[in-house]
Design a protein around this motif. Structure first.
Motif, PDB file in Angstrom:
ATOM      1  N   LEU A 127     -25.746  -1.783 -43.073  1.00 53.92           N
ATOM      2  CA  LEU A 127     -25.017  -3.022 -42.835  1.00 53.92           C
ATOM      3  C   LEU A 127     -23.950  -2.767 -41.793  1.00 53.92           C
ATOM      4  O   LEU A 127     -23.110  -1.872 -41.956  1.00 53.92           O
ATOM      5  CB  LEU A 127     -24.376  -3.520 -44.138  1.00 53.92           C
ATOM      6  CG  LEU A 127     -23.538  -4.799 -44.014  1.00 53.92           C
ATOM      7  CD1 LEU A 127     -24.432  -6.009 -43.758  1.00 53.92           C
ATOM      8  CD2 LEU A 127     -22.694  -5.015 -45.262  1.00 53.92           C
ATOM      9  N   GLY A 128     -23.957  -3.531 -40.714  1.00 54.54           N
ATOM     10  CA  GLY A 128     -23.005  -3.334 -39.636  1.00 54.54           C
ATOM     11  C   GLY A 128     -21.829  -4.293 -39.727  1.00 54.54           C
ATOM     12  O   GLY A 128     -22.017  -5.508 -39.806  1.00 54.54           O
ATOM     13  N   GLY A 168     -32.047  -2.578 -33.848  1.00 57.74           N
ATOM     14  CA  GLY A 168     -32.267  -1.792 -35.040  1.00 57.74           C
ATOM     15  C   GLY A 168     -31.135  -0.854 -35.410  1.00 57.74           C
ATOM     16  O   GLY A 168     -31.294   0.007 -36.283  1.00 57.74           O
ATOM     17  N   GLU A 169     -29.963  -0.999 -34.768  1.00 59.52           N
ATOM     18  CA  GLU A 169     -28.830  -0.152 -35.126  1.00 59.52           C
ATOM     19  C   GLU A 169     -28.277  -0.515 -36.500  1.00 59.52           C
ATOM     20  O   GLU A 169     -27.520   0.250 -37.102  1.00 59.52           O
ATOM     21  CB  GLU A 169     -27.730  -0.257 -34.062  1.00 59.52           C
ATOM     22  CG  GLU A 169     -28.133   0.330 -32.731  1.00 59.52           C
ATOM     23  CD  GLU A 169     -26.979   0.346 -31.734  1.00 59.52           C
ATOM     24  OE1 GLU A 169     -25.827   0.504 -32.172  1.00 59.52           O
ATOM     25  OE2 GLU A 169     -27.240   0.190 -30.528  1.00 59.52           O
ATOM     26  N   ALA A 170     -28.630  -1.703 -36.990  1.00 57.09           N
ATOM     27  CA  ALA A 170     -28.268  -2.128 -38.346  1.00 57.09           C
ATOM     28  C   ALA A 170     -29.394  -2.998 -38.871  1.00 57.09           C
ATOM     29  O   ALA A 170     -30.121  -3.632 -38.105  1.00 57.09           O
ATOM     30  CB  ALA A 170     -26.945  -2.892 -38.337  1.00 57.09           C
ATOM     31  N   ASP A 171     -29.544  -3.009 -40.189  1.00 55.14           N
ATOM     32  CA  ASP A 171     -30.543  -3.889 -40.802  1.00 55.14           C
ATOM     33  C   ASP A 171     -30.001  -5.297 -40.991  1.00 55.14           C
ATOM     34  O   ASP A 171     -30.770  -6.259 -41.085  1.00 55.14           O
ATOM     35  CB  ASP A 171     -30.973  -3.320 -42.155  1.00 55.14           C
ATOM     36  CG  ASP A 171     -31.632  -1.956 -42.014  1.00 55.14           C
ATOM     37  OD1 ASP A 171     -32.618  -1.866 -41.251  1.00 55.14           O
ATOM     38  OD2 ASP A 171     -31.159  -0.998 -42.638  1.00 55.14           O
ATOM     39  N   ALA A 172     -28.678  -5.399 -41.061  1.00 55.31           N
ATOM     40  CA  ALA A 172     -28.034  -6.699 -41.210  1.00 55.31           C
ATOM     41  C   ALA A 172     -26.602  -6.584 -40.713  1.00 55.31           C
ATOM     42  O   ALA A 172     -26.033  -5.476 -40.642  1.00 55.31           O
ATOM     43  CB  ALA A 172     -28.046  -7.155 -42.670  1.00 55.31           C
ATOM     44  N   ALA A 177     -27.115  -7.933 -30.256  1.00 57.78           N
ATOM     45  CA  ALA A 177     -28.024  -7.021 -29.556  1.00 57.78           C
ATOM     46  C   ALA A 177     -28.237  -5.742 -30.359  1.00 57.78           C
ATOM     47  O   ALA A 177     -29.349  -5.209 -30.415  1.00 57.78           O
ATOM     48  CB  ALA A 177     -27.466  -6.697 -28.168  1.00 57.78           C
ATOM     49  N   LYS A 178     -27.170  -5.248 -30.980  1.00 60.28           N
ATOM     50  CA  LYS A 178     -27.288  -4.037 -31.790  1.00 60.28           C
ATOM     51  C   LYS A 178     -28.166  -4.290 -33.013  1.00 60.28           C
ATOM     52  O   LYS A 178     -28.941  -3.420 -33.420  1.00 60.28           O
ATOM     53  CB  LYS A 178     -25.907  -3.543 -32.195  1.00 60.28           C
ATOM     54  CG  LYS A 178     -25.104  -2.951 -31.032  1.00 60.28           C
ATOM     55  CD  LYS A 178     -23.734  -2.468 -31.476  1.00 60.28           C
ATOM     56  CE  LYS A 178     -22.988  -1.820 -30.311  1.00 60.28           C
ATOM     57  NZ  LYS A 178     -21.636  -1.333 -30.721  1.00 60.28           N
ATOM     58  N   LEU A 179     -28.049  -5.482 -33.587  1.00 57.53           N
ATOM     59  CA  LEU A 179     -28.918  -5.834 -34.713  1.00 57.53           C
ATOM     60  C   LEU A 179     -30.371  -5.876 -34.264  1.00 57.53           C
ATOM     61  O   LEU A 179     -31.255  -5.307 -34.918  1.00 57.53           O
ATOM     62  CB  LEU A 179     -28.502  -7.192 -35.287  1.00 57.53           C
ATOM     63  CG  LEU A 179     -29.405  -7.769 -36.385  1.00 57.53           C
ATOM     64  CD1 LEU A 179     -29.385  -6.890 -37.625  1.00 57.53           C
ATOM     65  CD2 LEU A 179     -28.976  -9.202 -36.733  1.00 57.53           C
ATOM     66  N   ARG A 229     -32.729  -8.799 -39.770  1.00 60.33           N
ATOM     67  CA  ARG A 229     -34.040  -8.802 -39.120  1.00 60.33           C
ATOM     68  C   ARG A 229     -35.139  -9.141 -40.117  1.00 60.33           C
ATOM     69  O   ARG A 229     -36.294  -8.807 -39.907  1.00 60.33           O
ATOM     70  CB  ARG A 229     -34.280  -7.443 -38.454  1.00 60.33           C
ATOM     71  CG  ARG A 229     -33.352  -7.195 -37.269  1.00 60.33           C
ATOM     72  CD  ARG A 229     -33.598  -5.875 -36.577  1.00 60.33           C
ATOM     73  NE  ARG A 229     -33.258  -4.750 -37.448  1.00 60.33           N
ATOM     74  CZ  ARG A 229     -34.062  -3.743 -37.721  1.00 60.33           C
ATOM     75  NH1 ARG A 229     -35.287  -3.719 -37.207  1.00 60.33           N
ATOM     76  NH2 ARG A 229     -33.670  -2.764 -38.495  1.00 60.33           N
ATOM     77  N   GLY A 230     -34.762  -9.824 -41.211  1.00 59.76           N
ATOM     78  CA  GLY A 230     -35.766 -10.203 -42.195  1.00 59.76           C
ATOM     79  C   GLY A 230     -35.191 -10.758 -43.481  1.00 59.76           C
ATOM     80  O   GLY A 230     -35.353 -11.936 -43.788  1.00 59.76           O
ATOM     81  N   PRO A 231     -34.512  -9.924 -44.283  1.00 60.55           N
ATOM     82  CA  PRO A 231     -34.000 -10.379 -45.580  1.00 60.55           C
ATOM     83  C   PRO A 231     -33.085 -11.596 -45.456  1.00 60.55           C
ATOM     84  O   PRO A 231     -32.370 -11.752 -44.462  1.00 60.55           O
ATOM     85  CB  PRO A 231     -33.233  -9.158 -46.090  1.00 60.55           C
ATOM     86  CG  PRO A 231     -33.896  -7.996 -45.421  1.00 60.55           C
ATOM     87  CD  PRO A 231     -34.277  -8.492 -44.065  1.00 60.55           C
TER      88      PRO A 231
END
Length: 325
Positions: A140-141, A177-181, A172-174, A126-128
Motif C-alpha cells: 500500500l503506497g 506496479g510500485e504499489a498494489d493500491a 503512474a507509480k501505481l 490495480r484490481g481489488p
C-alpha cells in the motif's frame, strides 16, 4: 519587512504552489476573487489583470524522496508562500487546508474557507475494490502517517510503502506496479477531473480524514481579514466544521509525527465531530466523539473550536506518547 502595495490598488495578488492540483484549486479561487472584484470570471485576461497568480515553489515540492516529518513537517508546503505574504509580494495565499499547520506565523490568518469538496479518502488499486480485498502482504503506497496507521489498524499484514509526489506521479507509480493500491484525497481527484478513478471511498466516520481535508484555506494578512472580496468567499457550514476539526489538531499538537483524523458535520442545529489518533504502526487507536448545539450560541466558531479541542485533549490524556512517532 514593510508590505509592498500592489501596483494596482484594485488588484489582489495570489500566491500558490505550482502542482497541477494546486493550480486547479488556485485557478478556481482566482476566478471567484476576480468576480468579487468586478471582473468577468470567464475572461482570462480580465481575471489575470485584477487577480494575478504567482507560482511559488515550496520546500515540500522540491523534496520528494522523504516523508515530510523527516524534513520539517507539513508547514514546508506553506512556508515560502507565507514569507511572500508577510513581505507583501502577494496579498493572499491559497492552500489545501490539510496542509496548513495548526499555528500560523504572527500577522497572518485564515481569512476565508470556501465550500468544501468531498472530504473522504479514495482507495485506488490495480484490481481489488477495497482495502479489505487486498491480498495478504500487499503493498500500500502512501506518504501520510495517518493513512498508514489507519490502514494497518484494519490490515496489519499490509506492506506500507512511502509514496510521495503529485497525483500524476502517484498514479503512474501505481500503474507501474510500485504499489498494489494507494490512498488519495477524493477532493483532489475530483478537482482534477479524475473522480471516476477510485475503486471505493473510505467511510469518514470509520476512518476520519485529515482535519480540514477537502477544504481550501484563503490566507491573508490580519489587516485584510475582512475586506469585501474576502467575505464573499466564506462558507459558514464548512468554516464551522473545519474549525471543529482543527480544534482537535491544536489540542493534539498535530504534526506529521502524529496520526490524527477528524470528521465534523452539521446535523440539525448541532456540530457532530469524531476525532481519532493512532499509534504510527496502527496497533492502538483512540477515538472520541461529541457534539455541540450551535443554533442558539452567540459565538458558534468558538463553540466549534472548543468541541474539537476538548475531544482532542481527551485523546491526548488517554493516549499519551503512544500516538507520537
Amino acid at each position: 519587512m514593510p508590505s509592498q502595495p500592489p501596483a494596482n490598488p484594485g488588484q489582489v495578488r495570489i500566491g500558490a504552489r505550482g502542482s497541477k492540483l494546486s493550480l486547479a484549486q488556485a485557478g478556481h479561487m482566482q476566478r471567484r476573487i476576480a468576480a468579487a472584484l468586478g471582473a468577468d470570471p470567464a475572461d482570462p485576461a480580465a481575471v489575470e489583470a485584477v487577480a494575478p497568480l504567482t507560482v511559488i515553489t515550496t520546500t515540500g515540492d522540491r523534496v520528494q524522496d522523504r516523508r515530510l516529518l523527516e524534513i520539517g513537517g507539513k508547514g514546508l508546503f506553506t512556508k515560502e508562500i507565507e514569507e511572500a505574504l508577510i513581505e507583501g509580494r502577494i496579498d493572499c495565499a491559497i492552500h489545501s487546508m490539510k496542509d496548513v499547520p495548526a499555528e500560523l506565523p504572527p500577522g497572518l490568518c485564515i481569512a476565508a474557507i470556501p465550500e468544501r469538496e468531498d472530504p473522504r479518502d479514495a482507495f485506488l488499486s490495480r484490481g481489488p475494490l477495497t482495502l479489505e480485498d487486498l491480498s495478504q502482504g500487499a503493498k500500500l503506497g502512501t506518504a501520510s502517517l495517518r493513512r498508514q496507521a489507519q490502514s494497518l489498524y484494519r490490515r496489519p499484514d499490509l506492506d506500507v510503502q512511502m509514496l510521495r509526489g503529485n497525483v500524476d506521479t502517484r498514479l503512474a507509480k501505481l500503474a507501474a506496479g510500485e504499489a498494489d493500491a494507494i490512498l488519495l484525497a477524493y477532493a483532489g481527484l475530483r478537482r482534477l477531473g479524475l473522480g471516476d478513478l477510485p475503486k471505493s471511498l473510505i467511510d469518514p466516520k470509520e476512518a476520519p480524514p485529515a482535519p480540514g481535508q477537502g477544504a481550501l484555506a484563503i490566507e491573508t494578512r490580519e489587516a485584510d481579514r475582512d475586506l469585501p472580496w474576502v467575505a464573499g468567499l466564506r462558507c459558514e457550514t464548512t468554516t464551522l466544521c473545519v474549525t471543529a476539526e482543527r480544534g482537535a489538531l491544536v489540542a493534539l499538537e498535530g504534526s506529521c509525527k502524529t496520526p490524527i483524523g477528524a470528521h465534523a458535520w452539521l446535523e440539525g442545529g448541532s456540530i457532530q465531530l469524531i476525532v481519532e489518533a493512532l499509534s504510527p504502526g496502527g496497533s492502538a487507536r483512540f477515538r472520541h466523539a461529541g457534539d455541540t448545539e450551535i443554533s442558539q450560541l452567540s459565538d458558534p466558531l468558538r463553540s466549534a473550536r472548543d468541541l474539537g479541542f476538548s475531544l482532542g485533549q481527551a485523546i491526548k490524556d488517554e493516549a499519551g506518547d503512544t500516538i507520537v512517532l
